[in-house]
Design an enzyme around this catalytic site. Structure first.
Site, PDB file in Angstrom:
ATOM      1  CG  ASP A  45      -1.546   1.487   0.416  1.00  0.00           C
ATOM      2  OD1 ASP A  45      -2.680   1.212   0.572  1.00  0.00           O
ATOM      3  OD2 ASP A  45      -1.652   2.422   2.434  1.00  0.00           O
ATOM      4  CE1 TYR A  50       0.452   7.693   2.569  1.00  0.00           C
ATOM      5  CE2 TYR A  50       1.545   5.638   1.610  1.00  0.00           C
ATOM      6  CZ  TYR A  50      -0.086   6.977   2.820  1.00  0.00           C
ATOM      7  OH  TYR A  50      -1.262   6.144   3.125  1.00  0.00           O
ATOM      8  CE  LYS A  75      -3.543   5.031   0.000  1.00  0.00           C
ATOM      9  NZ  LYS A  75      -2.032   4.561   0.607  1.00  0.00           N
ATOM     10  CG  HIS A 108      -4.677   9.539   0.010  1.00  0.00           C
ATOM     11  ND1 HIS A 108      -2.853   9.405  -0.365  1.00  0.00           N
ATOM     12  CD2 HIS A 108      -4.504   8.904   1.058  1.00  0.00           C
ATOM     13  CE1 HIS A 108      -2.358   9.011   1.107  1.00  0.00           C
ATOM     14  NE2 HIS A 108      -3.562   8.610   1.418  1.00  0.00           N
TER      15      HIS A 108
HETATM   16  N1  LIG Z   1      -5.454   6.213   3.739  1.00  0.00           N
HETATM   17  C1  LIG Z   1      -5.134   7.481   4.096  1.00  0.00           C
HETATM   18  O1  LIG Z   1      -5.861   8.037   4.012  1.00  0.00           O
HETATM   19  C2  LIG Z   1      -4.015   6.641   5.281  1.00  0.00           C
HETATM   20  C3  LIG Z   1      -3.780   7.307   5.980  1.00  0.00           C
HETATM   21  C4  LIG Z   1      -2.916   5.860   7.221  1.00  0.00           C
HETATM   22  C5  LIG Z   1      -2.320   5.641   6.977  1.00  0.00           C
HETATM   23  N2  LIG Z   1      -2.161   4.326   5.534  1.00  0.00           N
HETATM   24  C6  LIG Z   1      -1.492   3.314   5.097  1.00  0.00           C
HETATM   25  O2  LIG Z   1      -1.951   2.910   6.367  1.00  0.00           O
HETATM   26  C7  LIG Z   1      -0.828   1.755   6.903  1.00  0.00           C
HETATM   27  C8  LIG Z   1      -1.072   0.961   8.228  1.00  0.00           C
HETATM   28  O3  LIG Z   1      -1.339   2.800   9.035  1.00  0.00           O
HETATM   29  P1  LIG Z   1      -0.336   3.660  10.246  1.00  0.00           P
HETATM   30  O4  LIG Z   1       1.511   2.790   9.401  1.00  0.00           O
HETATM   31  O5  LIG Z   1      -0.559   5.273   9.951  1.00  0.00           O
HETATM   32  O6  LIG Z   1      -0.306   3.072  11.540  1.00  0.00           O
HETATM   33  P2  LIG Z   1      -0.377   1.392  11.538  1.00  0.00           P
HETATM   34  O7  LIG Z   1      -0.068   0.163  11.074  1.00  0.00           O
HETATM   35  O8  LIG Z   1      -1.294   0.992  12.563  1.00  0.00           O
HETATM   36  O9  LIG Z   1       1.116   1.201  13.230  1.00  0.00           O
HETATM   37  C9  LIG Z   1       2.267   1.287  12.674  1.00  0.00           C
HETATM   38  C10 LIG Z   1       3.213   1.981  13.842  1.00  0.00           C
HETATM   39  O10 LIG Z   1       2.734   0.875  14.983  1.00  0.00           O
HETATM   40  C11 LIG Z   1       4.570  -0.439  14.599  1.00  0.00           C
HETATM   41  N3  LIG Z   1       3.815  -1.496  15.547  1.00  0.00           N
HETATM   42  C12 LIG Z   1       3.465  -2.297  13.837  1.00  0.00           C
HETATM   43  N4  LIG Z   1       3.366  -3.532  14.127  1.00  0.00           N
HETATM   44  C13 LIG Z   1       3.698  -3.958  15.523  1.00  0.00           C
HETATM   45  C14 LIG Z   1       3.623  -4.745  16.648  1.00  0.00           C
HETATM   46  N5  LIG Z   1       3.264  -5.922  16.542  1.00  0.00           N
HETATM   47  N6  LIG Z   1       3.632  -4.456  17.758  1.00  0.00           N
HETATM   48  C15 LIG Z   1       4.041  -2.970  18.458  1.00  0.00           C
HETATM   49  N7  LIG Z   1       4.170  -2.129  17.604  1.00  0.00           N
HETATM   50  C16 LIG Z   1       4.113  -2.074  15.963  1.00  0.00           C
HETATM   51  C17 LIG Z   1       5.500   0.319  13.607  1.00  0.00           C
HETATM   52  O11 LIG Z   1       6.826   0.628  14.023  1.00  0.00           O
HETATM   53  P3  LIG Z   1       7.453  -0.214  14.444  1.00  0.00           P
HETATM   54  O12 LIG Z   1       7.492  -0.278  12.181  1.00  0.00           O
HETATM   55  O13 LIG Z   1       8.618  -0.331  14.928  1.00  0.00           O
HETATM   56  O14 LIG Z   1       7.527  -1.777  13.981  1.00  0.00           O
HETATM   57  C18 LIG Z   1       4.497   2.197  13.984  1.00  0.00           C
HETATM   58  O15 LIG Z   1       5.820   2.847  14.373  1.00  0.00           O
HETATM   59  C19 LIG Z   1       1.006   3.243   6.761  1.00  0.00           C
HETATM   60  O16 LIG Z   1       1.866   2.438   6.180  1.00  0.00           O
HETATM   61  C20 LIG Z   1      -0.268   3.481   4.883  1.00  0.00           C
HETATM   62  O17 LIG Z   1       0.404   2.675   4.219  1.00  0.00           O
HETATM   63  C21 LIG Z   1      -3.152   5.155   4.657  1.00  0.00           C
END
Ligand SMILES: NC(=O)c1ccc[n+]([C@@H]2O[C@H](COP(=O)([O-])OP(=O)(O)OC[C@H]3O[C@@H](n4cnc5c(N)ncnc54)[C@H](OP(=O)(O)O)[C@@H]3O)[C@@H](O)[C@H]2O)c1
Length: 275
Positions: A45, A50, A75, A108
């Protein structure tokens, strides 16, 4: 590890767990994505905003996998919404990715005050017919935004990527979107590790089942038919976050996660603007 797929309304298969690439960029992004692919992730994704589509493309090439075995989502950023600019934006994304099509293209954010998301989706429908996009999707769309694009094109979005997690369960929104035949995909499913993974109830379920709190949260989403794109830069957390198919949450376990206190999302799609 084989990640199951769901059949989208477009007829294409999409892995129910994908790898979120935000906020990685450059070579560290490519390395992290290659590790994720080695762990079994097949959905990547990304987004124009990004700044890492080039790094995703490098990982696709270096993985050695057939293109058909990967599912690539990108996106349309707010600044590129509209007639003509949507086509140019997708072509630029494909160029950066080094691909001739994406599996899923999402708007997006709807940016309703700008008023261009329907035109953007109509142009995406043309790009879909030309084969540059396999499945049409949206992100952060409320039911009324979905209704507007369906009224204009007759094509129900295959996916709506929404912020969904234990503190933002958004049950009514998720149910309304799913009721249209659109698969919900949760972004920030782990709430960026800002506290929910220490919730005592979730930790207790995880300890009893011998899994991690993150696995409990992701499994809770999957059992609500919500697909997920967690991000981790750490290979062992990447592996665990995709290893969700050897255990099941009971109704009581699901209720524990359902009982997490609800917090309104900061980025309300009705008003949130980013370009
Ligand atoms: N469509 C939209 O508007 C939108 C907005 C935001 C995000 N996104 C997409 O959604 C994806 C995921 O969302 P996100 O990156 O915001 O948040 P997330 O996946 O909820 O959290 C990522 C964070 O959690 C930590 N983490 C991951 N696995 C873990 C585990 N098993 N235990 C403890 N900590 C853990 C990671 O640190 P480490 O790297 O140190 O493991 C990172 O800091 C993004 O990468 C992006 O592709 C889309």
């Amino acid at each position: 590890m084989k990640i199951p797929t769901v059949t989208l309304n477009s007829g294409h298969e999409m892995p129910v767990v994908g790898y979120g690439t935000y906020p990685l960029q450059g070579r560290p992004a490519t390395e992290a994505i290659l590790a994720a692919i080695a762990s079994g992730y097949r959905l990547l994704d990304t987004a124009a905003s990004y700044g890492n589509e080039d790094a995703v493309g490098a990982a696709v090439r270096e993985s050695g996998l057939d293109r058909a075995d990967l599912f690539i989502t990108t996106k349309l950023r707010g600044a590129d919404q509209g007639r003509g600019s949507t086509r140019a934006a997708l072509e630029a994304s494909l160029e950066r990715l080094g691909l001739d099509h994406v599996d899923l293209y999402l708007i997006h954010w709807p940016l309703p005050a700008v008023g261009r998301y329907v035109d953007s989706y109509a142009e995406m429908a043309e790009l879909h017919r030309e084969g540059l996009i396999r499945s049409l999707g949206v992100s952060n769309f409320l039911p009324e935004h979905i209704d507007a694009v369906v009224a204009a094109t007759g094509i129900v979005p295959a996916v709506d990527q929404l912020q969904v997690s234990p503190s933002h369960a958004r049950a009514e929104l998720v149910g309304a979107v799913q009721g249209k035949g659109t698969v919900v995909q949760a972004w920030s499913p782990l709430e960026r590790n800002t506290g929910v993974l220490e919730d005592p109830g979730i930790v207790a379920v995880a300890d009893r089942l011998g899994v991690t709190p993150a696995q409990v949260v992701l499994r809770w989403l999957l059992q609500r038919q919500v697909t997920v794109v967690p991000h981790s830069s750490n290979p062992s957390r990447q592996r665990a976050n995709a290893d969700l198919f050897g255990f099941e949450l009971s109704a009581a376990d699901l209720a524990v996660v359902d009982s997490v206190a609800q917090v309104p999302v900061k980025q309300d799609p009705a008003t949130w603007e980013e370009f």
